[in-house]
Design an enzyme around this catalytic site. Sequence first.
Site, PDB file in Angstrom:
ATOM      1  N   CYS A   1       0.993  -1.080  -0.290  1.00 45.58           N
ATOM      2  CA  CYS A   1       0.082   0.034  -0.060  1.00 45.58           C
ATOM      3  C   CYS A   1       0.950   1.205   0.071  1.00 45.58           C
ATOM      4  CB  CYS A   1      -0.775  -0.016   0.992  1.00 45.58           C
ATOM      5  SG  CYS A   1      -2.182   1.074   1.090  1.00 45.58           S
TER       6      CYS A   1
ATOM      7  N   HIS B   1      -3.953  -5.086   0.204  1.00 46.02           N
ATOM      8  CA  HIS B   1      -3.152  -5.488   1.392  1.00 46.02           C
ATOM      9  C   HIS B   1      -3.308  -7.241   1.425  1.00 46.02           C
ATOM     10  CE1 HIS B   1      -3.037  -1.956   3.678  1.00 46.02           C
ATOM     11  NE2 HIS B   1      -3.983  -1.460   2.790  1.00 46.02           N
TER      12      HIS B   1
ATOM     13  N   GLU C   1      -1.952  -9.150   3.535  1.00 45.56           N
ATOM     14  CA  GLU C   1      -1.972  -9.620   4.779  1.00 45.56           C
ATOM     15  C   GLU C   1      -3.319  -9.449   5.407  1.00 45.56           C
ATOM     16  OE1 GLU C   1      -1.400  -6.570   3.983  1.00 45.56           O
ATOM     17  OE2 GLU C   1      -1.563  -4.972   5.511  1.00 45.56           O
TER      18      GLU C   1
END
Lengths: 210, 278
Positions: free
Chosen positions: A86, A188, A190
């Site tokens: 990001c 993202h 994660e």
Amino acid sequence: MNFINKDILVLNIGIGNIQSVVNAINHTGRSCVTGSSKIDIDAAKVIIFPGVGAFGEAVKLLKNLGIFEYLITKLLDKDIYFLGICLGMQLLFEKSYEHGTHQGLALLEGSIMKMDFAETLPHVGWNNIDVSSNSTLFYNIEESSDFYFDHSYSAVCDSSIVSSFVDYSGKKVVASVEKDNIFGVQFHPEKSQFLGLKIIDNFLKKAQSA
Amino acid sequence: MLKKRVIAAIMVKDGLVVQSIGFERYLPVGKIDIAIEFLEHWDVDEIAIIDIGATNNGNNIDFNSIKKASKKCFLPISAGGGIDNIDTARNILASGADKIIISSAAFTKPSFISECSEIFGDQSIVVCLDIKKMDNGEYRCFTHSGTIDTNISAIEFIEKNQNYGIGEILINSIDQDGSKKGYDIELVKLIQNIATVPVIAMGGAGSFEHMSQVFKETGISAVAAGNIFHFVEHSTAIAKAYLKNSDIPIRKSHILDYTGHIFDEFCRVTPYKFVDAI
């Protein structure tokens, strides 16, 4: 080659969702450290730079920590594998127009612009991506899979370094970049469940085999 | 194409997940980390943790519970309750949350939203408006778990503030909360019409049809619900399948996929019956 303890550094400059990235790396069966000193960077073979935050603030923090120039030198070296997430990806570019004009690390050519064309900002939620054929990050990931995005600014750059695009408000937006040892994702991983963890694993495998 | 999101709202009071009814009554549901583990396995798109006691008690949301919860959760998490200073916001994000939810402080400290956005970016800021319909038809914002009238209408607040650091607006209808009567479509429409940031509707979902209805009639980005998700096995996966069956664009599931099944009035899967067979 297997990574040992200090090989994977999650760069922690005091903003951003550090814990989630650490959790994701651990979930792929690897350990990592967090830190922001030159010593941490020297010890690392891989740096993952998570990003939640504003561009100008992040640049200021990198400079205050005395690692802005150091990071550039280290990454030009090509010995260190880097994944920016990001804002961490956006910082790789030359400049950003988020709340003023700010100079980035300039490791990639291009700039970060507001997605003014969109009726609704930020671009937040799960969106599917179009992947170019020679991507490392998306190895073994089904075409048109959904990933979690949350951003109002995006990279504007030459398509030769772009490994995937996402469609938002009818425009093609850069979703990931890959160039030599430098990788970046606008979404993202994660926070993108199983497929996101797979992307982190793909990146670390590539770095391991280098 | 950007998908519509199904968000599970986890209401927390004194460290426990609770069911909230009309902002007045609270029934205990269980532990935060267990609730999150289930919801993650049930393929929800996002999780919002709201500590509803925090502002009134002068406490902040418990960082350790977020930290514990985020260890096994690879989904976006927003968290809030009593956030009124930068340090708390920073700690919540560092614990594993991606977004902070600001509610009362949006009114008590007007500059707080823009201060947060300059540091963490607009995309990290969710503003939660607790809204009540007044006798004259005006939709008004309340704070401190619905106990204090701000005298500011929801429309006025959004028009004035949405360009100054707000990433998303979570509209929580006090009247519909816990009612199971469905979302306040009129309110959601009003706000969706003026909002330039994504809008999330919350309060009143009693069936997955209510979710489908609010998406179809208003075009909002996401629905959030609490109670309905806590009492049915695989609830969020079933909700997503229901919405997909109703032609709402929903993220493809990689864990549990009930697309094509039909569901009974208690939102449970009806075994061996499929949409195509009807």
